[in-house]
Design a protein around this motif. Structure first.
Motif, PDB file in Angstrom:
ATOM      1  N   GLU A   4       0.826  -1.210   0.000  1.00 31.87           N
ATOM      2  CA  GLU A   4       0.000   0.000   0.000  1.00 31.87           C
ATOM      3  C   GLU A   4       0.855   1.252   0.000  1.00 31.87           C
ATOM      4  N   TYR A   5       1.920   1.253   0.802  1.00 27.44           N
ATOM      5  CA  TYR A   5       2.831   2.410   0.816  1.00 27.44           C
ATOM      6  C   TYR A   5       3.475   2.603  -0.555  1.00 27.44           C
ATOM      7  N   ARG A   6       3.926   1.494  -1.154  1.00 29.52           N
ATOM      8  CA  ARG A   6       4.590   1.567  -2.457  1.00 29.52           C
ATOM      9  C   ARG A   6       3.657   2.114  -3.531  1.00 29.52           C
ATOM     10  N   ILE A   7       2.439   1.593  -3.573  1.00 30.34           N
ATOM     11  CA  ILE A   7       1.462   2.039  -4.575  1.00 30.34           C
ATOM     12  C   ILE A   7       1.102   3.502  -4.355  1.00 30.34           C
ATOM     13  N   LYS A   8       0.933   3.889  -3.097  1.00 26.30           N
ATOM     14  CA  LYS A   8       0.595   5.278  -2.768  1.00 26.30           C
ATOM     15  C   LYS A   8       1.658   6.247  -3.288  1.00 26.30           C
ATOM     16  N   LYS A   9       2.907   5.814  -3.274  1.00 29.82           N
ATOM     17  CA  LYS A   9       4.006   6.660  -3.764  1.00 29.82           C
ATOM     18  C   LYS A   9       4.250   6.500  -5.258  1.00 29.82           C
ATOM     19  N   GLY A  10       3.534   5.565  -5.907  1.00 27.66           N
ATOM     20  CA  GLY A  10       3.614   5.434  -7.351  1.00 27.66           C
ATOM     21  C   GLY A  10       4.768   4.601  -7.879  1.00 27.66           C
ATOM     22  N   PHE A  11       5.302   3.711  -7.056  1.00 30.17           N
ATOM     23  CA  PHE A  11       6.402   2.861  -7.490  1.00 30.17           C
ATOM     24  C   PHE A  11       5.904   1.478  -7.877  1.00 30.17           C
ATOM     25  N   ALA A  12       6.524   0.900  -8.898  1.00 38.58           N
ATOM     26  CA  ALA A  12       6.304  -0.506  -9.235  1.00 38.58           C
ATOM     27  C   ALA A  12       7.302  -1.331  -8.421  1.00 38.58           C
ATOM     28  N   GLN A  13       7.010  -2.617  -8.257  1.00 34.86           N
ATOM     29  CA  GLN A  13       7.933  -3.489  -7.530  1.00 34.86           C
ATOM     30  C   GLN A  13       9.314  -3.480  -8.174  1.00 34.86           C
ATOM     31  N   GLU A  14       9.336  -3.499  -9.480  1.00 33.02           N
ATOM     32  CA  GLU A  14      10.616  -3.506 -10.197  1.00 33.02           C
ATOM     33  C   GLU A  14      11.429  -2.246  -9.902  1.00 33.02           C
ATOM     34  N   GLU A  15      10.750  -1.101  -9.818  1.00 34.02           N
ATOM     35  CA  GLU A  15      11.441   0.150  -9.506  1.00 34.02           C
ATOM     36  C   GLU A  15      12.017   0.117  -8.098  1.00 34.02           C
ATOM     37  N   MET A  16      11.232  -0.385  -7.163  1.00 31.97           N
ATOM     38  CA  MET A  16      11.709  -0.484  -5.781  1.00 31.97           C
ATOM     39  C   MET A  16      12.939  -1.382  -5.711  1.00 31.97           C
ATOM     40  N   ALA A  17      12.861  -2.516  -6.365  1.00 30.95           N
ATOM     41  CA  ALA A  17      13.988  -3.453  -6.355  1.00 30.95           C
ATOM     42  C   ALA A  17      15.242  -2.784  -6.913  1.00 30.95           C
ATOM     43  N   SER A  38      17.296  -7.078   4.975  1.00 30.93           N
ATOM     44  CA  SER A  38      18.337  -6.718   5.948  1.00 30.93           C
ATOM     45  C   SER A  38      17.876  -5.427   6.617  1.00 30.93           C
ATOM     46  N   LEU A  39      18.476  -5.106   7.731  1.00 34.07           N
ATOM     47  CA  LEU A  39      18.114  -3.858   8.402  1.00 34.07           C
ATOM     48  C   LEU A  39      18.421  -2.670   7.493  1.00 34.07           C
ATOM     49  N   GLU A  40      19.525  -2.755   6.776  1.00 35.77           N
ATOM     50  CA  GLU A  40      19.896  -1.695   5.832  1.00 35.77           C
ATOM     51  C   GLU A  40      18.834  -1.537   4.747  1.00 35.77           C
ATOM     52  N   THR A  41      18.348  -2.650   4.200  1.00 39.38           N
ATOM     53  CA  THR A  41      17.308  -2.599   3.177  1.00 39.38           C
ATOM     54  C   THR A  41      16.021  -2.043   3.745  1.00 39.38           C
ATOM     55  N   PHE A  42      15.661  -2.457   4.956  1.00 41.89           N
ATOM     56  CA  PHE A  42      14.450  -1.951   5.594  1.00 41.89           C
ATOM     57  C   PHE A  42      14.526  -0.437   5.753  1.00 41.89           C
ATOM     58  N   ILE A  43      15.649   0.052   6.228  1.00 42.04           N
ATOM     59  CA  ILE A  43      15.822   1.500   6.412  1.00 42.04           C
ATOM     60  C   ILE A  43      15.734   2.219   5.070  1.00 42.04           C
ATOM     61  N   HIS A  44      16.330   1.638   4.046  1.00 38.32           N
ATOM     62  CA  HIS A  44      16.283   2.245   2.719  1.00 38.32           C
ATOM     63  C   HIS A  44      14.840   2.285   2.197  1.00 38.32           C
ATOM     64  N   ILE A  45      14.071   1.240   2.446  1.00 40.69           N
ATOM     65  CA  ILE A  45      12.657   1.214   2.036  1.00 40.69           C
ATOM     66  C   ILE A  45      11.892   2.361   2.681  1.00 40.69           C
ATOM     67  N   ILE A  46      12.064   2.534   3.991  1.00 47.14           N
ATOM     68  CA  ILE A  46      11.292   3.602   4.650  1.00 47.14           C
ATOM     69  C   ILE A  46      11.748   4.988   4.191  1.00 47.14           C
ATOM     70  N   GLU A  47      13.016   5.113   3.820  1.00 49.30           N
ATOM     71  CA  GLU A  47      13.489   6.395   3.289  1.00 49.30           C
ATOM     72  C   GLU A  47      12.897   6.662   1.907  1.00 49.30           C
ATOM     73  N   ILE A  48      12.922   5.662   1.037  1.00 52.73           N
ATOM     74  CA  ILE A  48      12.394   5.834  -0.328  1.00 52.73           C
ATOM     75  C   ILE A  48      10.909   6.166  -0.299  1.00 52.73           C
ATOM     76  N   LEU A  49      10.163   5.452   0.532  1.00 53.27           N
ATOM     77  CA  LEU A  49       8.712   5.636   0.575  1.00 53.27           C
ATOM     78  C   LEU A  49       8.278   6.749   1.522  1.00 53.27           C
ATOM     79  N   LYS A  50       9.264   7.375   2.184  1.00 53.57           N
ATOM     80  CA  LYS A  50       8.989   8.479   3.102  1.00 53.57           C
ATOM     81  C   LYS A  50       7.963   8.072   4.168  1.00 53.57           C
TER      82      LYS A  50
END
Length: 71
Positions: A4-17, A38-50
């Motif tokens: 839901e967060y990803r879609i709300k921000k307009g990203f496709a799964q491929e873009e996130m990856a 990984s914790l690093e990936t999790f942190i990066h996800i929350i940064e990208i999706l704000k």
């Protein structure tokens, strides 16, 4: 929840990856809580999706089998 967060921000799964420098398959598994970020990936996800701190804590709890300290 992550989807839901990803879609709300307009990203496709491929873009996130690509932004996370992981495979699309791994990102897909993370999104359905079957993969382990990984914790690093999790942190990066929350940064990208704000994602706010409060929302990040809720999201992190969905990974409690991945981060057992949260149980």
């Amino acid at each position: 929840m992550l989807k839901e967060y990803r879609i709300k921000k307009g990203f496709a799964q491929e873009e996130m990856a690509e932004l996370l420098n992981i495979s699309w398959h791994h990102y897909q598994r993370i999104e359905i809580v079957k993969g382990t970020p990984s914790l690093e990936t999790f942190i990066h996800i929350i940064e990208i999706l704000k994602i706010t701190n409060d929302e990040a804590i809720i999201l992190l709890k969905s990974f409690k089998r991945v981060f057992p300290i949260l149980q």
